[in-house]
Design a protein around this motif. Structure first.
Motif: not given
Length: 53
Positions: A12, A38, A43
């Motif tokens: 992530s 994002k 993420n």
């Protein structure tokens, strides 16, 4: 177990500036594009990379 100090690219991407800049540099895009991906994709690094490419 990994050796101490070993760098690991996690799955992530956090909201920290240095991580966003790293990802942007790696994919050769602007940081704003990473931030946009994002916010829409979440993420997960793979999802962000797929969205940006």
């Amino acid at each position: 177990m990994m050796a101490r100090g070993t760098k690991v690219e996690r799955n992530s991407v956090s909201n920290q500036d240095h991580e966003i800049k790293y990802e942007a540099k790696k994919l050769d895009v602007k940081a704003d594009k990473i931030k946009g991906a994002k916010s829409s994709e979440g993420n997960q690094r793979k999802a962000i990379e797929k969205k940006v490419k």
